[in-house]
Design a protein around this motif. Sequence first.
Motif, PDB file in Angstrom:
ATOM      1  N   ARG A   1       0.566  -0.978  -0.249  1.00 53.29           N
ATOM      2  CA  ARG A   1      -0.063   0.052  -0.774  1.00 53.29           C
ATOM      3  C   ARG A   1       1.468   1.592   0.326  1.00 53.29           C
ATOM      4  O   ARG A   1       0.491   2.242  -1.099  1.00 53.29           O
ATOM      5  CB  ARG A   1      -0.991   0.372   1.401  1.00 53.29           C
ATOM      6  CG  ARG A   1      -2.112   1.022   1.556  1.00 53.29           C
ATOM      7  CD  ARG A   1      -3.083   0.598   3.066  1.00 53.29           C
ATOM      8  NE  ARG A   1      -3.721   2.178   1.949  1.00 53.29           N
ATOM      9  CZ  ARG A   1      -3.735   3.042   2.907  1.00 53.29           C
ATOM     10  NH1 ARG A   1      -2.965   3.435   3.861  1.00 53.29           N
ATOM     11  NH2 ARG A   1      -4.690   4.043   3.259  1.00 53.29           N
ATOM     12  N   ALA A   2       1.810   0.998   0.787  1.00 56.80           N
ATOM     13  CA  ALA A   2       2.830   2.459   1.105  1.00 56.80           C
ATOM     14  C   ALA A   2       3.697   2.795  -0.773  1.00 56.80           C
ATOM     15  O   ALA A   2       3.752   3.843  -0.938  1.00 56.80           O
ATOM     16  CB  ALA A   2       3.912   2.320   1.860  1.00 56.80           C
ATOM     17  N   ALA A   3       3.746   1.797  -1.475  1.00 54.49           N
ATOM     18  CA  ALA A   3       4.180   1.778  -2.782  1.00 54.49           C
ATOM     19  C   ALA A   3       3.445   2.196  -3.971  1.00 54.49           C
ATOM     20  O   ALA A   3       3.351   2.977  -4.298  1.00 54.49           O
ATOM     21  CB  ALA A   3       5.454   0.325  -2.273  1.00 54.49           C
ATOM     22  N   GLU A   4       2.046   1.657  -3.837  1.00 53.89           N
ATOM     23  CA  GLU A   4       1.112   2.642  -4.146  1.00 53.89           C
ATOM     24  C   GLU A   4       0.959   3.830  -4.269  1.00 53.89           C
ATOM     25  O   GLU A   4       0.682   4.660  -4.842  1.00 53.89           O
ATOM     26  CB  GLU A   4      -0.593   1.640  -3.906  1.00 53.89           C
ATOM     27  CG  GLU A   4      -0.359   0.295  -4.794  1.00 53.89           C
ATOM     28  CD  GLU A   4      -2.032  -0.174  -4.232  1.00 53.89           C
ATOM     29  OE1 GLU A   4      -2.661   0.395  -3.635  1.00 53.89           O
ATOM     30  OE2 GLU A   4      -2.179  -1.695  -4.180  1.00 53.89           O
ATOM     31  N   LEU A   5       0.912   4.340  -2.797  1.00 55.29           N
ATOM     32  CA  LEU A   5       0.845   5.898  -2.376  1.00 55.29           C
ATOM     33  C   LEU A   5       2.279   6.527  -2.932  1.00 55.29           C
ATOM     34  O   LEU A   5       2.325   7.739  -2.653  1.00 55.29           O
ATOM     35  CB  LEU A   5       0.845   6.144  -0.876  1.00 55.29           C
ATOM     36  CG  LEU A   5      -1.295   4.993  -0.585  1.00 55.29           C
ATOM     37  CD1 LEU A   5      -0.986   5.206   0.746  1.00 55.29           C
ATOM     38  CD2 LEU A   5      -2.078   5.701  -0.867  1.00 55.29           C
ATOM     39  N   ASP A   6       3.554   5.844  -3.309  1.00 51.22           N
ATOM     40  CA  ASP A   6       4.888   6.744  -3.478  1.00 51.22           C
ATOM     41  C   ASP A   6       5.192   7.255  -1.927  1.00 51.22           C
ATOM     42  O   ASP A   6       5.714   8.196  -1.769  1.00 51.22           O
ATOM     43  CB  ASP A   6       4.336   7.421  -4.615  1.00 51.22           C
ATOM     44  CG  ASP A   6       6.161   7.445  -4.992  1.00 51.22           C
ATOM     45  OD1 ASP A   6       6.891   6.953  -4.648  1.00 51.22           O
ATOM     46  OD2 ASP A   6       6.411   8.645  -5.290  1.00 51.22           O
ATOM     47  N   ASP A   7       5.317   6.219  -1.212  1.00 52.65           N
ATOM     48  CA  ASP A   7       5.770   6.386  -0.129  1.00 52.65           C
ATOM     49  C   ASP A   7       7.362   5.620   0.495  1.00 52.65           C
ATOM     50  O   ASP A   7       6.762   4.332   1.205  1.00 52.65           O
ATOM     51  CB  ASP A   7       4.650   6.511   1.059  1.00 52.65           C
ATOM     52  CG  ASP A   7       4.719   6.672   2.417  1.00 52.65           C
ATOM     53  OD1 ASP A   7       6.304   7.174   2.887  1.00 52.65           O
ATOM     54  OD2 ASP A   7       4.403   6.614   3.723  1.00 52.65           O
ATOM     55  N   GLU A   8       7.963   6.848  -0.082  1.00 56.23           N
ATOM     56  CA  GLU A   8       9.498   5.901   0.482  1.00 56.23           C
ATOM     57  C   GLU A   8       9.233   5.365   1.885  1.00 56.23           C
ATOM     58  O   GLU A   8      10.571   4.402   2.351  1.00 56.23           O
ATOM     59  CB  GLU A   8      10.757   6.833  -0.562  1.00 56.23           C
ATOM     60  CG  GLU A   8      10.620   6.674  -1.486  1.00 56.23           C
ATOM     61  CD  GLU A   8      11.789   7.702  -2.353  1.00 56.23           C
ATOM     62  OE1 GLU A   8      12.752   7.832  -1.748  1.00 56.23           O
ATOM     63  OE2 GLU A   8      11.306   8.310  -3.649  1.00 56.23           O
ATOM     64  N   GLN A   9       9.723   6.147   2.991  1.00 52.97           N
ATOM     65  CA  GLN A   9       9.913   5.801   4.099  1.00 52.97           C
ATOM     66  C   GLN A   9       8.354   5.233   4.230  1.00 52.97           C
ATOM     67  O   GLN A   9       9.275   4.300   5.267  1.00 52.97           O
ATOM     68  CB  GLN A   9       9.236   7.604   4.909  1.00 52.97           C
ATOM     69  CG  GLN A   9      10.185   8.138   5.136  1.00 52.97           C
ATOM     70  CD  GLN A   9       9.772   9.706   5.603  1.00 52.97           C
ATOM     71  OE1 GLN A   9       8.541   9.734   6.224  1.00 52.97           O
ATOM     72  NE2 GLN A   9      10.949  10.435   5.633  1.00 52.97           N
ATOM     73  N   GLY A  10       6.980   4.612   4.644  1.00 57.28           N
ATOM     74  CA  GLY A  10       6.548   4.036   4.675  1.00 57.28           C
ATOM     75  C   GLY A  10       6.930   2.549   4.155  1.00 57.28           C
ATOM     76  O   GLY A  10       6.491   1.297   4.452  1.00 57.28           O
ATOM     77  N   VAL A  11       7.718   1.943   2.612  1.00 50.57           N
ATOM     78  CA  VAL A  11       8.015   1.004   2.381  1.00 50.57           C
ATOM     79  C   VAL A  11       9.976   0.922   3.142  1.00 50.57           C
ATOM     80  O   VAL A  11       8.913  -0.613   3.306  1.00 50.57           O
ATOM     81  CB  VAL A  11       8.150   1.177   0.736  1.00 50.57           C
ATOM     82  CG1 VAL A  11       8.974   0.018   0.004  1.00 50.57           C
ATOM     83  CG2 VAL A  11       7.470   2.094   0.173  1.00 50.57           C
ATOM     84  N   ASP A  12       9.967   2.137   3.014  1.00 49.07           N
ATOM     85  CA  ASP A  12      10.984   1.572   4.138  1.00 49.07           C
ATOM     86  C   ASP A  12      11.130   0.644   5.893  1.00 49.07           C
ATOM     87  O   ASP A  12      11.758  -0.167   6.162  1.00 49.07           O
ATOM     88  CB  ASP A  12      12.054   2.401   4.654  1.00 49.07           C
ATOM     89  CG  ASP A  12      13.755   2.125   4.485  1.00 49.07           C
ATOM     90  OD1 ASP A  12      14.576   1.044   4.989  1.00 49.07           O
ATOM     91  OD2 ASP A  12      14.025   3.065   5.840  1.00 49.07           O
ATOM     92  N   LYS A  13      10.214   1.712   6.172  1.00 52.93           N
ATOM     93  CA  LYS A  13       9.490   0.977   7.617  1.00 52.93           C
ATOM     94  C   LYS A  13       8.749  -0.566   7.560  1.00 52.93           C
ATOM     95  O   LYS A  13       9.660  -1.346   8.662  1.00 52.93           O
ATOM     96  CB  LYS A  13       8.523   1.904   7.898  1.00 52.93           C
ATOM     97  CG  LYS A  13       7.666   1.634   9.115  1.00 52.93           C
ATOM     98  CD  LYS A  13       6.573   2.900   9.745  1.00 52.93           C
ATOM     99  CE  LYS A  13       6.095   1.734  10.583  1.00 52.93           C
ATOM    100  NZ  LYS A  13       4.793   2.964  10.826  1.00 52.93           N
ATOM    101  N   PHE A  14       8.057  -0.555   6.499  1.00 51.23           N
ATOM    102  CA  PHE A  14       7.348  -1.702   6.723  1.00 51.23           C
ATOM    103  C   PHE A  14       8.622  -3.397   5.899  1.00 51.23           C
ATOM    104  O   PHE A  14       8.872  -4.226   6.711  1.00 51.23           O
ATOM    105  CB  PHE A  14       6.406  -1.719   5.672  1.00 51.23           C
ATOM    106  CG  PHE A  14       5.560  -1.628   6.808  1.00 51.23           C
ATOM    107  CD1 PHE A  14       4.416  -1.647   7.444  1.00 51.23           C
ATOM    108  CD2 PHE A  14       4.594  -0.314   6.143  1.00 51.23           C
ATOM    109  CE1 PHE A  14       4.076  -1.862   8.148  1.00 51.23           C
ATOM    110  CE2 PHE A  14       3.106   0.690   6.522  1.00 51.23           C
ATOM    111  CZ  PHE A  14       2.678   0.065   7.430  1.00 51.23           C
ATOM    112  N   GLU A  15       9.467  -3.098   4.865  1.00 53.70           N
ATOM    113  CA  GLU A  15      10.205  -3.495   4.901  1.00 53.70           C
ATOM    114  C   GLU A  15      11.856  -3.930   5.913  1.00 53.70           C
ATOM    115  O   GLU A  15      11.962  -5.068   5.707  1.00 53.70           O
ATOM    116  CB  GLU A  15      11.914  -2.605   3.669  1.00 53.70           C
ATOM    117  CG  GLU A  15      12.532  -3.489   3.327  1.00 53.70           C
ATOM    118  CD  GLU A  15      11.924  -5.356   2.681  1.00 53.70           C
ATOM    119  OE1 GLU A  15      13.021  -5.761   2.439  1.00 53.70           O
ATOM    120  OE2 GLU A  15      10.918  -5.013   1.536  1.00 53.70           O
TER     121      GLU A  15
END
Length: 72
Positions: free
Chosen positions: A46-60
């Motif tokens: 979902r973070a990737a769909e929203l183009d949220d790099e910090q969210g992607v990093d956080k969940f990774e």
Amino acid sequence: MRLALVLAIAFALLAPAGASAGPRSRNSKCEWIARQLVHSDAMKARAAELDDEQGVDKFEKRIHYLEDHFEE
């Protein structure tokens, strides 16, 4: 990452067989980790769909943390 998702789902399906050991058993902890892996993977997508790099990093990072504990 997808391997962790497949393992989490497979374990979640097998975990009810050991759930009779009680709420504080190791199986319930593993089931919790499996649910968290599935949730974190969905939130990362979902973070990737929203183009949220910090969210992607956080969940990774969360997924890697849970995978380390899942191996134990």
